[in-house]
Motif scaffolding. Structure first.
Motif, PDB file in Angstrom:
ATOM      1  N   VAL A   1      40.835  33.165  38.519  1.00  0.00           N
ATOM      2  CA  VAL A   1      40.282  31.951  39.133  1.00  0.00           C
ATOM      3  C   VAL A   1      40.329  32.073  40.657  1.00  0.00           C
ATOM      4  N   LYS A   2      41.456  32.552  41.203  1.00  0.00           N
ATOM      5  CA  LYS A   2      41.580  32.704  42.660  1.00  0.00           C
ATOM      6  C   LYS A   2      40.547  33.702  43.186  1.00  0.00           C
ATOM      7  N   PHE A   3      40.358  34.819  42.474  1.00  0.00           N
ATOM      8  CA  PHE A   3      39.368  35.814  42.895  1.00  0.00           C
ATOM      9  C   PHE A   3      37.964  35.213  42.901  1.00  0.00           C
ATOM     10  N   LYS A   4      37.641  34.456  41.867  1.00  0.00           N
ATOM     11  CA  LYS A   4      36.315  33.831  41.796  1.00  0.00           C
ATOM     12  C   LYS A   4      36.148  32.790  42.890  1.00  0.00           C
ATOM     13  N   ASP A   5      37.181  31.985  43.129  1.00  0.00           N
ATOM     14  CA  ASP A   5      37.116  30.981  44.198  1.00  0.00           C
ATOM     15  C   ASP A   5      36.939  31.635  45.567  1.00  0.00           C
ATOM     16  N   ALA A   6      37.466  32.844  45.728  1.00  0.00           N
ATOM     17  CA  ALA A   6      37.345  33.570  46.991  1.00  0.00           C
ATOM     18  C   ALA A   6      35.968  34.209  47.152  1.00  0.00           C
ATOM     19  N   GLY A   7      35.186  34.215  46.085  1.00  0.00           N
ATOM     20  CA  GLY A   7      33.859  34.809  46.153  1.00  0.00           C
ATOM     21  C   GLY A   7      33.844  36.297  45.882  1.00  0.00           C
ATOM     22  N   CYS A   8      34.872  36.814  45.221  1.00  0.00           N
ATOM     23  CA  CYS A   8      34.915  38.242  44.892  1.00  0.00           C
ATOM     24  C   CYS A   8      33.773  38.587  43.929  1.00  0.00           C
TER      25      CYS A   8
ATOM     26  N   GLN B   1      31.907  40.039  40.788  1.00  0.00           N
ATOM     27  CA  GLN B   1      32.319  40.156  39.387  1.00  0.00           C
ATOM     28  C   GLN B   1      32.665  41.602  39.039  1.00  0.00           C
ATOM     29  N   ALA B   2      31.965  42.564  39.623  1.00  0.00           N
ATOM     30  CA  ALA B   2      32.258  43.984  39.355  1.00  0.00           C
ATOM     31  C   ALA B   2      33.676  44.337  39.801  1.00  0.00           C
ATOM     32  N   ASP B   3      34.131  43.770  40.926  1.00  0.00           N
ATOM     33  CA  ASP B   3      35.501  44.016  41.401  1.00  0.00           C
ATOM     34  C   ASP B   3      36.526  43.378  40.462  1.00  0.00           C
ATOM     35  N   ILE B   4      36.216  42.193  39.980  1.00  0.00           N
ATOM     36  CA  ILE B   4      37.120  41.516  39.036  1.00  0.00           C
ATOM     37  C   ILE B   4      37.189  42.321  37.741  1.00  0.00           C
ATOM     38  N   ASP B   5      36.037  42.784  37.263  1.00  0.00           N
ATOM     39  CA  ASP B   5      36.002  43.590  36.037  1.00  0.00           C
ATOM     40  C   ASP B   5      36.828  44.863  36.198  1.00  0.00           C
ATOM     41  N   GLN B   6      36.755  45.490  37.365  1.00  0.00           N
ATOM     42  CA  GLN B   6      37.531  46.706  37.620  1.00  0.00           C
ATOM     43  C   GLN B   6      39.028  46.401  37.591  1.00  0.00           C
ATOM     44  N   ALA B   7      39.426  45.289  38.175  1.00  0.00           N
ATOM     45  CA  ALA B   7      40.839  44.891  38.156  1.00  0.00           C
ATOM     46  C   ALA B   7      41.307  44.664  36.723  1.00  0.00           C
ATOM     47  N   LEU B   8      40.453  44.062  35.899  1.00  0.00           N
ATOM     48  CA  LEU B   8      40.821  43.836  34.499  1.00  0.00           C
ATOM     49  C   LEU B   8      40.977  45.149  33.742  1.00  0.00           C
ATOM     50  N   LYS B   9      40.153  46.145  34.080  1.00  0.00           N
ATOM     51  CA  LYS B   9      40.302  47.466  33.461  1.00  0.00           C
ATOM     52  C   LYS B   9      41.653  48.081  33.822  1.00  0.00           C
ATOM     53  N   VAL B  10      42.054  47.932  35.073  1.00  0.00           N
ATOM     54  CA  VAL B  10      43.361  48.434  35.511  1.00  0.00           C
ATOM     55  C   VAL B  10      44.467  47.736  34.731  1.00  0.00           C
TER      56      VAL B  10
END
Length: 92
Positions: free
Chosen positions: A58-65, A67-76
């Motif tokens: 939620v914080k990443f999305k609120d910051a405007g990150c 989606q590809a960066d968020i997806d990469q973090a989830l893979k990690v």
């Protein structure tokens, strides 16, 4: 670079309302990173981690990150959990 924090003379010339959202985004990203790292540590310790990860996203999305960066973090994060599960199986 596009979306980067303004530095140097440009920052001094930029009105406060233009700089403030970037600072807010940076704080949200740092907050999200802290929650993300905490969730990884809890996952390694086989403790409840999901609420921390959900809040980090939620914080990443609120910051405007992106989606590809968020997806990469989830893979990690999945890799950390898979590593922990493999270690637990090997220990049995």
């Amino acid at each position: 670079a596009e979306g980067a924090v303004v530095e140097g003379e440009e920052a001094a010339a930029a009105p406060a309302e233009e700089v403030e959202p970037s600072m807010r985004a940076q704080v949200l990203v740092m907050w999200g990173n802290t929650l993300f790292e905490h969730s990884q540590m809890r996952a390694r310790l086989t403790k409840e981690w999901r609420p921390l990860l959900d809040t980090a996203i939620v914080k990443f999305k609120d910051a405007g990150c992106a989606q590809a960066d968020i997806d990469q973090a989830l893979k990690v994060h999945r890799g950390v959990r898979a590593e922990q599960e493999a270690t637990a199986v090997a220990a049995k």
